[in-house]
Design a protein around this motif. Sequence first.
Motif, PDB file in Angstrom:
ATOM      1  N   LEU A 242       0.987  -1.238   0.580  1.00 18.52           N
ATOM      2  CA  LEU A 242       0.100   0.310   0.038  1.00 18.52           C
ATOM      3  C   LEU A 242       0.711   1.219  -0.059  1.00 18.52           C
ATOM      4  CD1 LEU A 242      -3.160   0.576   0.157  1.00 18.52           C
ATOM      5  CD2 LEU A 242      -2.827   0.610   2.661  1.00 18.52           C
ATOM      6  N   GLY A 243       1.555   1.588  -1.515  1.00 18.48           N
ATOM      7  CA  GLY A 243       2.193   2.551  -1.240  1.00 18.48           C
ATOM      8  C   GLY A 243       2.081   3.872  -0.509  1.00 18.48           C
ATOM      9  N   SER A 244       0.857   4.422  -0.821  1.00 13.68           N
ATOM     10  CA  SER A 244       0.523   5.717  -0.762  1.00 13.68           C
ATOM     11  C   SER A 244      -0.088   5.841   1.039  1.00 13.68           C
ATOM     12  CB  SER A 244      -1.490   6.001  -1.352  1.00 13.68           C
ATOM     13  OG  SER A 244      -2.242   4.821  -0.431  1.00 13.68           O
ATOM     14  N   VAL A 245       0.127   4.851   1.566  1.00 11.36           N
ATOM     15  CA  VAL A 245       0.319   5.261   2.951  1.00 11.36           C
ATOM     16  C   VAL A 245       1.192   4.903   3.138  1.00 11.36           C
ATOM     17  CG1 VAL A 245      -1.100   3.621   5.266  1.00 11.36           C
ATOM     18  CG2 VAL A 245      -2.478   4.293   3.629  1.00 11.36           C
ATOM     19  N   THR A 246       1.589   5.431   4.917  1.00  8.75           N
ATOM     20  CA  THR A 246       2.966   5.283   6.037  1.00  8.75           C
ATOM     21  C   THR A 246       2.723   5.422   7.169  1.00  8.75           C
ATOM     22  OG1 THR A 246       3.664   7.914   5.407  1.00  8.75           O
ATOM     23  CG2 THR A 246       4.895   6.475   3.577  1.00  8.75           C
ATOM     24  N   VAL A 247       3.486   4.541   7.960  1.00  7.43           N
ATOM     25  CA  VAL A 247       3.368   4.123   9.241  1.00  7.43           C
ATOM     26  C   VAL A 247       4.438   4.646   9.714  1.00  7.43           C
ATOM     27  CG1 VAL A 247       2.025   2.931  11.160  1.00  7.43           C
ATOM     28  CG2 VAL A 247       0.770   2.435   8.810  1.00  7.43           C
ATOM     29  N   CYS A 248       4.769   5.161  10.577  1.00  7.90           N
ATOM     30  CA  CYS A 248       5.882   5.448  11.041  1.00  7.90           C
ATOM     31  C   CYS A 248       6.525   6.304  12.611  1.00  7.90           C
ATOM     32  CB  CYS A 248       6.518   7.003  10.404  1.00  7.90           C
ATOM     33  SG  CYS A 248       6.848   6.315   8.389  1.00  7.90           S
ATOM     34  N   PRO A 249       6.826   6.484  13.234  1.00  4.28           N
ATOM     35  CA  PRO A 249       6.714   6.864  14.621  1.00  4.28           C
ATOM     36  C   PRO A 249       6.510   8.546  14.673  1.00  4.28           C
ATOM     37  CG  PRO A 249       8.457   5.495  14.739  1.00  4.28           C
ATOM     38  CD  PRO A 249       7.948   5.438  12.751  1.00  4.28           C
ATOM     39  N   ALA A 250       5.854   9.130  15.355  1.00  3.92           N
ATOM     40  CA  ALA A 250       5.283  10.315  14.952  1.00  3.92           C
ATOM     41  C   ALA A 250       6.487  11.667  14.808  1.00  3.92           C
ATOM     42  CB  ALA A 250       4.078  10.615  16.243  1.00  3.92           C
ATOM     43  N   ASP A 251       7.297  11.146  16.216  1.00  8.45           N
ATOM     44  CA  ASP A 251       8.828  11.848  15.710  1.00  8.45           C
ATOM     45  C   ASP A 251       9.264  12.007  14.368  1.00  8.45           C
ATOM     46  OD1 ASP A 251       9.988   9.724  16.439  1.00  8.45           O
ATOM     47  OD2 ASP A 251      11.283  10.763  18.042  1.00  8.45           O
ATOM     48  N   GLN A 252       9.268  10.666  13.765  1.00  4.50           N
ATOM     49  CA  GLN A 252       9.948  11.284  11.610  1.00  4.50           C
ATOM     50  C   GLN A 252       9.295  11.655  11.341  1.00  4.50           C
ATOM     51  OE1 GLN A 252      11.334   7.139  11.908  1.00  4.50           O
ATOM     52  NE2 GLN A 252      12.594   7.015  13.467  1.00  4.50           N
ATOM     53  N   THR A 253      10.063  11.840  10.510  1.00  9.21           N
ATOM     54  CA  THR A 253       9.440  12.784   8.811  1.00  9.21           C
ATOM     55  C   THR A 253       9.576  12.145   8.180  1.00  9.21           C
ATOM     56  OG1 THR A 253      11.603  13.845   8.506  1.00  9.21           O
ATOM     57  CG2 THR A 253      10.132  15.470   9.354  1.00  9.21           C
ATOM     58  N   ALA A 254      10.112  10.407   8.137  1.00 10.42           N
ATOM     59  CA  ALA A 254      10.445   9.531   7.074  1.00 10.42           C
ATOM     60  C   ALA A 254      10.836   8.365   7.491  1.00 10.42           C
ATOM     61  CB  ALA A 254      11.199   9.910   6.008  1.00 10.42           C
ATOM     62  N   CYS A 255      10.011   7.111   7.354  1.00  7.04           N
ATOM     63  CA  CYS A 255      10.378   5.757   7.521  1.00  7.04           C
ATOM     64  C   CYS A 255      10.001   4.787   6.157  1.00  7.04           C
ATOM     65  CB  CYS A 255       9.775   4.879   9.080  1.00  7.04           C
ATOM     66  SG  CYS A 255       8.061   5.148   8.444  1.00  7.04           S
ATOM     67  N   ALA A 256      11.475   3.935   6.586  1.00  3.50           N
ATOM     68  CA  ALA A 256      10.620   2.914   5.267  1.00  3.50           C
ATOM     69  C   ALA A 256       9.991   1.904   5.666  1.00  3.50           C
ATOM     70  CB  ALA A 256      12.269   2.195   5.133  1.00  3.50           C
ATOM     71  N   LEU A 278       2.458   6.661  17.272  1.00  4.64           N
ATOM     72  CA  LEU A 278       2.837   6.177  15.083  1.00  4.64           C
ATOM     73  C   LEU A 278       1.778   7.666  14.726  1.00  4.64           C
ATOM     74  CD1 LEU A 278       2.024   2.888  15.376  1.00  4.64           C
ATOM     75  CD2 LEU A 278       4.394   3.713  15.484  1.00  4.64           C
ATOM     76  N   ARG A 279       2.343   7.781  13.380  1.00  2.00           N
ATOM     77  CA  ARG A 279       1.716   8.415  13.146  1.00  2.00           C
ATOM     78  C   ARG A 279       1.255   8.189  11.230  1.00  2.00           C
ATOM     79  NH1 ARG A 279       3.660  14.708  12.556  1.00  2.00           N
ATOM     80  NH2 ARG A 279       2.809  14.731  14.668  1.00  2.00           N
ATOM     81  N   ILE A 280      -0.111   7.861  11.299  1.00  2.00           N
ATOM     82  CA  ILE A 280      -0.640   7.587   9.953  1.00  2.00           C
ATOM     83  C   ILE A 280      -0.803   8.550   8.932  1.00  2.00           C
ATOM     84  CG2 ILE A 280      -2.219   5.616   9.395  1.00  2.00           C
ATOM     85  CD1 ILE A 280      -2.701   4.663  11.612  1.00  2.00           C
ATOM     86  N   ARG A 281      -0.438   8.131   7.501  1.00  2.00           N
ATOM     87  CA  ARG A 281      -0.504   9.642   6.810  1.00  2.00           C
ATOM     88  C   ARG A 281      -0.500   9.046   5.177  1.00  2.00           C
ATOM     89  NH1 ARG A 281       5.231  10.271   8.716  1.00  2.00           N
ATOM     90  NH2 ARG A 281       5.240  12.441   9.478  1.00  2.00           N
TER      91      ARG A 281
END
Length: 325
Positions: A242-256, A278-281
């Motif tokens: 699901l390339g359009s969604v990211t789930v990362c720690p909220a204090d990180q601007t990007a993650c893999a 976490l932050r879901i984008r």
Amino acid sequence: MIPVTPLAPLAAPLAAWMGLAAPSSPASGPPCAACVTWRAEPSVAARLLDPPGSLAGLDVVVSAAAGTRAEAMAVARALAARGAAVALEVALDGAEDFGTLAQDVAAGAAAAPRVVLRLPADGVAGDELVFRVRTRATAVRAASPSAAVGLAGPPALLAAIAAREVAPYVSFAVADDPAAPPATRAIEWWRSAAPAHSVSAVLTETSASAARVVFPLVADDVAVARAVARLADLLPAGLTPLGSVTVCPADQTACAAAAFLHPGTLEAIALMDSPALLRIRPGATQAAARPLGGGRDVSLALARTPGGTDVDARALTGPFVLHAA
């Protein structure tokens, strides 16, 4: 406590899927809890019945060695009554077992809708062995038309038998050793794996290929088998990136870290290494977590932010599957 190995130091397949591996690590698919089968002797399989409760999501091959067919069938019936998918394994040449196998299958088809015929270790894929496979498979299906018949044995022997046009009689094959399936796709190929003593180890193994994986079940791993079964609905076959969604720690601007689309619920699925905010984008309207070590879903608090939706999973105590919509 059910063993749950920390996810970060696991072998490359699961780490790569989570974005934890070094860039040079090979990519792999998502883990699949619904692609796991456990092979157990009747006495060990019976331990899956304790404690009480649903066994939905559990897939078990109960091995009936000489003299244990009645016990194996009784355990299979009990497991099926609790919602498990069950297969009964018998020796292809076991005259005592096979003499009444068809009748047992007919009487308890709901308990063992699959029968696995184990090939002799020293078998030769000649006309005689092929004839026995076809004859026994026909007898099982005559007694229970809905029963699926499989074969188990050495990979080379299975491949040779599969090349002899047994697909109309046999639905799947279980190779004793990890091996690439042969060129034919007329039969579904299951892959055997070494014992796995934690939920994370099981999921790591399933991420290596799309095939169903068969693990030997020992008494100490019964709780692991039950925990994996409870993840089957969240980690089925058919998860897609699901390339359009990211789930990362909220204090990180990007993650893999990767998210996957659930083929049934259309939720975003992500396997998380540890509790965190976490932050879901680009965002979510609801989210829940299911611990890898077992337990029910935990609803997670959400907060909309300009950069997405923050999900508070800090109260959890270990790795978990996040599912969000």
